[in-house]
Design a protein around this motif. Structure first.
Motif, PDB file in Angstrom:
ATOM      1  N   ARG A 285       0.830  -1.213   0.000  1.00  0.00           N
ATOM      2  CA  ARG A 285       0.000   0.000   0.000  1.00  0.00           C
ATOM      3  C   ARG A 285       0.859   1.255   0.000  1.00  0.00           C
ATOM      4  O   ARG A 285       0.553   2.240  -0.684  1.00  0.00           O
ATOM      5  N   ASP A 286       1.962   1.213   0.764  1.00  0.00           N
ATOM      6  CA  ASP A 286       2.853   2.372   0.812  1.00  0.00           C
ATOM      7  C   ASP A 286       3.514   2.583  -0.549  1.00  0.00           C
ATOM      8  O   ASP A 286       3.635   3.725  -1.013  1.00  0.00           O
ATOM      9  N   ASN A 287       3.919   1.473  -1.181  1.00  0.00           N
ATOM     10  CA  ASN A 287       4.517   1.590  -2.517  1.00  0.00           C
ATOM     11  C   ASN A 287       3.507   2.135  -3.520  1.00  0.00           C
ATOM     12  O   ASN A 287       3.843   2.954  -4.378  1.00  0.00           O
ATOM     13  N   GLU A 288       2.252   1.661  -3.385  1.00  0.00           N
ATOM     14  CA  GLU A 288       1.204   2.151  -4.272  1.00  0.00           C
ATOM     15  C   GLU A 288       0.964   3.637  -4.062  1.00  0.00           C
ATOM     16  O   GLU A 288       0.792   4.398  -5.014  1.00  0.00           O
ATOM     17  N   ARG A 289       0.987   4.054  -2.770  1.00  0.00           N
ATOM     18  CA  ARG A 289       0.797   5.479  -2.462  1.00  0.00           C
ATOM     19  C   ARG A 289       1.926   6.304  -3.062  1.00  0.00           C
ATOM     20  O   ARG A 289       1.683   7.348  -3.692  1.00  0.00           O
ATOM     21  N   ARG A 290       3.180   5.818  -2.886  1.00  0.00           N
ATOM     22  CA  ARG A 290       4.316   6.563  -3.442  1.00  0.00           C
ATOM     23  C   ARG A 290       4.256   6.594  -4.963  1.00  0.00           C
ATOM     24  O   ARG A 290       4.583   7.601  -5.589  1.00  0.00           O
ATOM     25  N   ARG A 292       1.522   6.490  -6.755  1.00  0.00           N
ATOM     26  CA  ARG A 292       0.499   7.460  -7.134  1.00  0.00           C
ATOM     27  C   ARG A 292       1.018   8.885  -6.977  1.00  0.00           C
ATOM     28  O   ARG A 292       0.696   9.763  -7.787  1.00  0.00           O
ATOM     29  N   GLU A 293       1.827   9.128  -5.932  1.00  0.00           N
ATOM     30  CA  GLU A 293       2.380  10.473  -5.729  1.00  0.00           C
ATOM     31  C   GLU A 293       3.329  10.839  -6.869  1.00  0.00           C
ATOM     32  O   GLU A 293       3.292  11.956  -7.397  1.00  0.00           O
ATOM     33  N   PRO A 375      -5.429  16.328  -5.459  1.00  0.00           N
ATOM     34  CA  PRO A 375      -5.874  14.928  -5.575  1.00  0.00           C
ATOM     35  C   PRO A 375      -7.058  14.802  -6.517  1.00  0.00           C
ATOM     36  O   PRO A 375      -7.688  15.792  -6.905  1.00  0.00           O
TER      37      PRO A 375
END
Length: 550
Positions: A285-290, A292-293, A375
């Motif tokens: 999830r953190d990788n996905e968030r990064r 997306r950022e 966003p």
């Protein structure tokens, strides 16, 4: 050594009927099934016939001259018509209870190990005929068939138990036994103790309950829902929960629970530690968030770069309302400064100023939104309105490069669910790419068409197509495969991010971006990109949606 396999009660009941039948048919007081349990032999089943001196579970020592002992030693049938007339039976304990005649056959397990005998005894002289011997042998065969089945089931059970024991000993998953009524954990493997951080001494003290290991927010559901289901059905579907370790920390687990037997007092629980999986999910999830950022940052940079390319076009677009405001202001002042002021004309001039100022504000707001890093703002979006704004921003750029630009927008399209800025960015990228692709084309041959269409494939699904077609050199076959990959570009000065970002925007909206195959749309060369976005179901659909028209 005789087998220790227990004969179940239902089999014993069946055997009881057999010895009762033998006693009745042969008119003898005793019909017995004997089981050897060294150093004794046991009356395993005794007929319920009048005058039978033998009682089930009664035992006698071996090596005392019993009839059955001889049968087991010789592994052959034995008939004694009258023991009183045979000196070798003088010490037989059966004579002491009056049983002077005997007929018996041995019973064996499938592997040849002795189980005991099946026999009949009488108080009077009796020369048992061959028919009675055949009957006794037939009954023995029935008993041995039952023993064969019991041994097969016993071996299967042993194999299952061995597998379960290997599973318990392997420490792959935590396993514990607990009392259904008290929730006390009575046994557990090392994996369970390691997961919850307890010692075997804590287990032996019988003070460890799974309820005390369960956090309050999980315990309420366990007691209210899961425990009653377990008592009623004997098992629970796998579920996730948390346990408290001895040090107070929490461990996420996947649980499976079942009663050991129907109506039993104990249950077994299997527990898989999900700590690593949860950590991997959190990392994902953190990788996905990064991701997306980074994707958002690249999209923002792409918008800024594209807007920089369109600076002249934007300036031209802003120049129109500003110039109109100035012209109308001068006209209004002239009407007011006239010898006889014409207030109606002045008012009309000021209304035009307000209209043009509002138009200029809308253009600035739209440009600001494209520059803003924000966003996703998903809402009902009218595609035709969004495309008109993009065309207005790019019209001057198209004219500067000699591109004839036209819009063919289908009327009454349903709204799509999307972010206005991102959808416009995708269309803007496609339009700018098309303009740049036609630079090498001769004057008069540069045409760009932006069209929209409805595709109501079925009554329950529908999509809006946005197609950007140019009359440029097209896309070489070798480049088509990697067209939407990051850093893949057909331009010598391109970064290769435009189409990749467009594709990501399409996927984020549940849609697709594709290069139309030659012949799929109008002929005439060039390239055509189609952006497809699903329509909102809560919006009115065109009447033709059932026919799937485009």
């Amino acid at each position: 050594m005789p087998h220790a396999i227990e004969v179940p009660a239902e089999t014993v009941s069946k055997w009881q009927e057999i010895v009762d039948m033998l006693a009745e048919v042969m008119c003898v007081p005793s019909a017995l099934i004997m089981r050897v349990r060294p150093p004794e032999i046991e009356v395993f089943v005794s007929s319920r016939s009048p005058g039978n001196p033998y009682v089930a579970a009664e035992c006698a020592r071996l090596d005392t001259g019993l009839y059955c002992e001889t049968v087991m030693k010789t592994r052959a049938p034995l008939q004694v018509p009258d023991a009183l007339r045979a000196p070798e039976w003088a010490a037989n304990p059966d004579i002491a209870v009056g049983m002077i005649s005997y007929m018996g056959v041995p019973i064996h397990w499938p592997d040849g190990e002795s189980f005991g005998t099946i026999c009949v005894l009488d108080r009077k002289h009796s020369a048992y005929n061959d028919m009675f011997l055949r009957l006794l042998t037939l009954c023995r065969d029935i008993l041995e068939a039952d023993l064969a089945m019991l041994m097969t089931l016993s071996r299967q059970l042993e194999q299952r138990e061995a597998k379960i024991q290997r599973l318990v000993d392997a420490d792959i998953i935590g396993i514990f036994l607990w009392e259904v009524e008290t929730q006390v954990i009575v046994e557990a493997n090392d994996a369970f103790l390691r997961i919850v951080g307890y010692e075997r001494a804590d287990l032996r003290a019988r003070t460890l309950r799974w309820t005390q290991l369960t956090p309050p927010e999980w315990l309420e559901r366990d007691l209210r829902e899961r425990l009653p289901i377990l008592k009623r059905t004997g098992r629970l579907q796998p579920f996730e929960k948390e346990y408290l370790r001895k040090d107070g920390s929490r461990v996420p687990v996947l649980m499976g629970v079942a009663r050991i037997e129907d109506g039993g007092h104990e249950a077994v629980a299997f527990m898989l530690d999900l700590t690593e999986r949860k950590a991997a999910e959190a990392e994902a999830r953190d990788n996905e968030r990064r991701y997306r950022e980074v994707q958002a940052a690249l999209a923002h940079a792409n918008r800024v770069t594209t807007m920089g390319q369109l600076a002249a076009s934007i300036g031209h677009e802003m120049k129109q309302p500003i110039g109109a405001c100035a012209t109308n202001a001068e006209a209004g002042l002239r009407w007011l400064n006239a010898p006889t002021p014409d207030l109606d004309e002045a008012r009309a001039a000021f209304e035009r100023i307000r209209r043009d100022a509002r138009r200029g504000t809308e253009i600035l707001d739209h440009i600001r939104s494209l520059f803003r890093k924000a966003p996703l703002d998903m809402a009902a979006l009218q595609i035709n309105d969004a495309i008109r704004e993009v065309i207005s921003l790019t019209r001057a750029e198209a004219m500067k490069h000699g591109v004839a630009m036209q819009a063919v927008l289908a009327p009454d399209l349903p709204a799509v669910h999307g972010d206005r800025v991102q959808v416009q960015q995708a269309v803007l990228n496609l339009v700018v790419n098309a303009i740049e692709a036609m630079r090498a084309m001769p004057d008069g041959a540069r045409r760009l068409t932006v069209s929209t269409a409805w595709d109501g494939t079925t009554e329950t699904t529908g999509a809006v197509h946005i197609t950007v077609r140019d009359s440029g050199p097209g896309i070489a076959p070798a480049q088509r495969e990697r067209l939407f990959e990051p850093f893949a570009t057909t331009k010598s000065t391109g970064m290769g991010m435009g189409l990749s970002i467009c594709n990501a925007i399409a996927q984020a909206h549940g849609g697709t971006l594709c290069l139309c195959e030659p012949g799929q749309d109008d002929a005439g060369g060039g390239a055509a990109f189609r952006l497809t976005l699903p329509a909102r179901r809560d919006q009115p659909w065109p009447a033709a949606c059932g026919q799937g028209s485009v």
